[in-house]
Design a protein around this motif. Structure first.
Motif, PDB file in Angstrom:
ATOM      1  N   LYS A   5     -34.058 -59.359  67.011  1.00 40.86           N
ATOM      2  CA  LYS A   5     -33.949 -58.870  65.959  1.00 40.86           C
ATOM      3  C   LYS A   5     -33.028 -59.567  64.820  1.00 40.86           C
ATOM      4  O   LYS A   5     -31.849 -59.837  65.412  1.00 40.86           O
ATOM      5  CB  LYS A   5     -33.659 -57.381  66.058  1.00 40.86           C
ATOM      6  CG  LYS A   5     -33.506 -56.583  64.757  1.00 40.86           C
ATOM      7  CD  LYS A   5     -32.141 -56.547  64.142  1.00 40.86           C
ATOM      8  CE  LYS A   5     -32.049 -56.103  62.611  1.00 40.86           C
ATOM      9  NZ  LYS A   5     -30.652 -55.864  62.236  1.00 40.86           N
ATOM     10  N   GLY A 197     -30.880 -49.406  57.610  1.00 39.34           N
ATOM     11  CA  GLY A 197     -30.288 -50.039  58.898  1.00 39.34           C
ATOM     12  C   GLY A 197     -31.184 -49.899  59.980  1.00 39.34           C
ATOM     13  O   GLY A 197     -30.664 -50.215  61.271  1.00 39.34           O
ATOM     14  N   ASP A 200     -32.581 -52.304  63.668  1.00 36.71           N
ATOM     15  CA  ASP A 200     -32.045 -52.271  64.945  1.00 36.71           C
ATOM     16  C   ASP A 200     -32.507 -51.195  65.980  1.00 36.71           C
ATOM     17  O   ASP A 200     -32.832 -51.612  67.309  1.00 36.71           O
ATOM     18  CB  ASP A 200     -30.324 -51.797  65.112  1.00 36.71           C
ATOM     19  CG  ASP A 200     -29.416 -52.903  64.187  1.00 36.71           C
ATOM     20  OD1 ASP A 200     -30.054 -54.084  63.885  1.00 36.71           O
ATOM     21  OD2 ASP A 200     -28.378 -52.460  63.994  1.00 36.71           O
TER      22      ASP A 200
END
Ligand code: ASP
Ligand code: MG
Length: 445
Positions: A5, A197, A200
């Motif tokens: 990632k 975010g 992840d």
């Protein structure tokens, strides 16, 4: 299969994109690459959404124009092949045409989620075409086809596994697959996301679904550091860490990893490696089920915390009091981070104060309520045991000059939390760094 990632800064310019392509094409075996939007994009899309919601079409249009300009410049710089350049420019025109459509249509929550999804759709297309130009064989699959959340906003793990396996089984499948982080569909088939975010989280959900050998999260720092590098100088990366410690640190403020992303990896025992795109040879941090390192490992801080104290004579010797208090937080879907109690009072902290007014109104029926804003939780994470003596003393000694509002110790073997006023945050982090890591009391590795 390995999952890679890359965050927004790792894709922040043509130069960075080239570097990421270099990293993933030099590794052998099956690889799935999960990409965030280029840095700044999601924030700009949020701003555009705010302007549209406030009926400020002119300002939204300016922001859209600026964002499009940055992509046109990246495309100009990135590709040498003029045909590919034309193709990617057309994709960008189409996406920006879609975004401009929001200027004339009414803007609502669904539109906002569709708008936010465009950043990852753009970055993955740009990256995929760059691989093609370089002659690296790859497939691009849309996360909207396999990443799904249920009615409660939780990932639908069964669906993700089935769909993803199916998509990866198609004939002539290449060893390298590119997809988007963050974006998904919800239980109603609408475009949604895994919250800010969340790329992840996408990576570890995919890692869990495919029982990957490893998930690598590439960012702009070489792993979890033993203190906040934005505040303290000379922090050091930690080479190995357990999922439990990583969960505490990411929840309590270490920005490197999304807190939700730890669980899927832990549940399926998939190692997570944090790597630095700017320094690919640096070791980074390897997060595994269990490490054998005892003692304090790292410190993190989470600000914008609100402390609420409920004081009641009725709590004295009473049972059921805490249940009533907690039920109020539950009703307003507000999670509590820290709790301390005395015989006549209980203090809790929350980080989401959306319903603070409603919560305190209801709490008043149980006693006197005091609210303090601008608090910071300092999390001192590591591996402690029943008989690890001296750890709390060390922490408190390091913080002897700092007024402490709450302390939570013993909730788990991995965290000591201390609540202080945010004014003292920098001093507290520096003092902890000096006493715990620099003076040699503990080894950060
Ligand atoms: N682009 C999204 C964000 O900025 C998701 C991510 O980068 O992880 O929040
Ligand atoms: Mg991130």
């Amino acid at each position: 299969m390995k999952i890679f990632k890359f965050g927004g800064t790792s894709l922040g310019s043509a130069e960075r994109i080239r570097q990421v392509a270099e990293i993933v094409s030099n590794i052998e075996g099956d690889r799935l690459v999960v990409l965030s939007a280029m840095s700044g994009t999601t924030n700009t899309l949020v701003k555009i959404g705010n302007e549209l919601r406030g009926n400020r079409a002119n300002s939204a249009e300016t922001l859209i124009g600026e964002l499009e300009g940055t992509y046109r410049a990246v495309i100009e710089d990135l590709y040498a092949n003029s045909e590919i350049k034309v193709t990617v420019n057309e994709i960008i025109s189409e996406i920006f045409g879609y975004i401009r459509g929001f200027l004339i249509n009414s803007f609502h929550i669904f539109a906002e989620r569709n708008l936010l999804a465009q950043g990852e759709l753009i970055s993955s297309a740009i990256f995929y075409y760059y691989l093609l130009e370089k002659g690296v064989e790859a497939d691009l699959i849309s996360a909207l086809e396999f990443m799904r959340i249920d009615k409660n906003g939780e990932p639908d793990e069964f669906y993700i596994k089935e769909k993803l396996e199916m998509l990866l089984k198609t004939p002539n499948k290449k060893c390298l697959t590119v997809t988007q982080g963050f974006i998904c569909k919800n239980a109603y088939g609408e475009i949604d996301n895994l919250k800010r975010g969340g790329s992840d989280y996408t990576a570890t959900l995919i890692g869990a679904a495919l029982k990957a050998e490893e998930v690598q999260i590439w960012t702009d720092i070489d792993g979890f550091h033993n203190n906040d590098p934005r505040v303290v100088e000379n922090t050091k990366p930690i080479s190995t860490m357990s999922f439990d410690v990583a969960a505490e640190l990411s929840y309590f403020g270490a920005k490197i990893l999304h807190p939700s992303s730890v669980l899927p990896a832990k549940k399926n025992n998939i190692p997570v490696r944090l790597k630095n795109t700017m320094e690919p040879t640096a070791k980074g941090t390897l997060i595994i089920l269990e490490d054998r390192i005892f003692g304090i490992q790292a410190v993190a801080a989470k600000s914008n915390i609100t402390a609420i104290k409920i004081k009641s004579d009725r709590m004295l010797m009473a049972y059921g009091f805490l249940r009533h208090v907690f039920e109020i937080f539950e009703r307003f879907k507000t999670s509590i981070d820290m709790i301390t109690t005395s015989e006549v009072a209980v203090s809790v902290t929350i980080d989401d104060d959306t319903y603070l007014g409603d919560i305190t109104d209801e709490l008043r029926q149980y006693g006197n309520v005091e609210v303090e804003h601008e608090q910071t939780i300092i999390c001192i994470a590591g591996n402690y045991t029943d008989d690890s003596s001296g750890i709390a003393a060390e922490v408190l000694h390091a913080m002897k000059e700092i007024p402490i509002r709450m302390i939570s110790y013993g909730g788990s073997f991995h965290n000591i939390s201390v609540l202080i006023n945010t004014n003292h945050k920098t001093a507290a982090l520096k003092a902890l760094s000096t006493m715990l890591f620099v003076s040699g009391a503990q080894d950060a590795e």
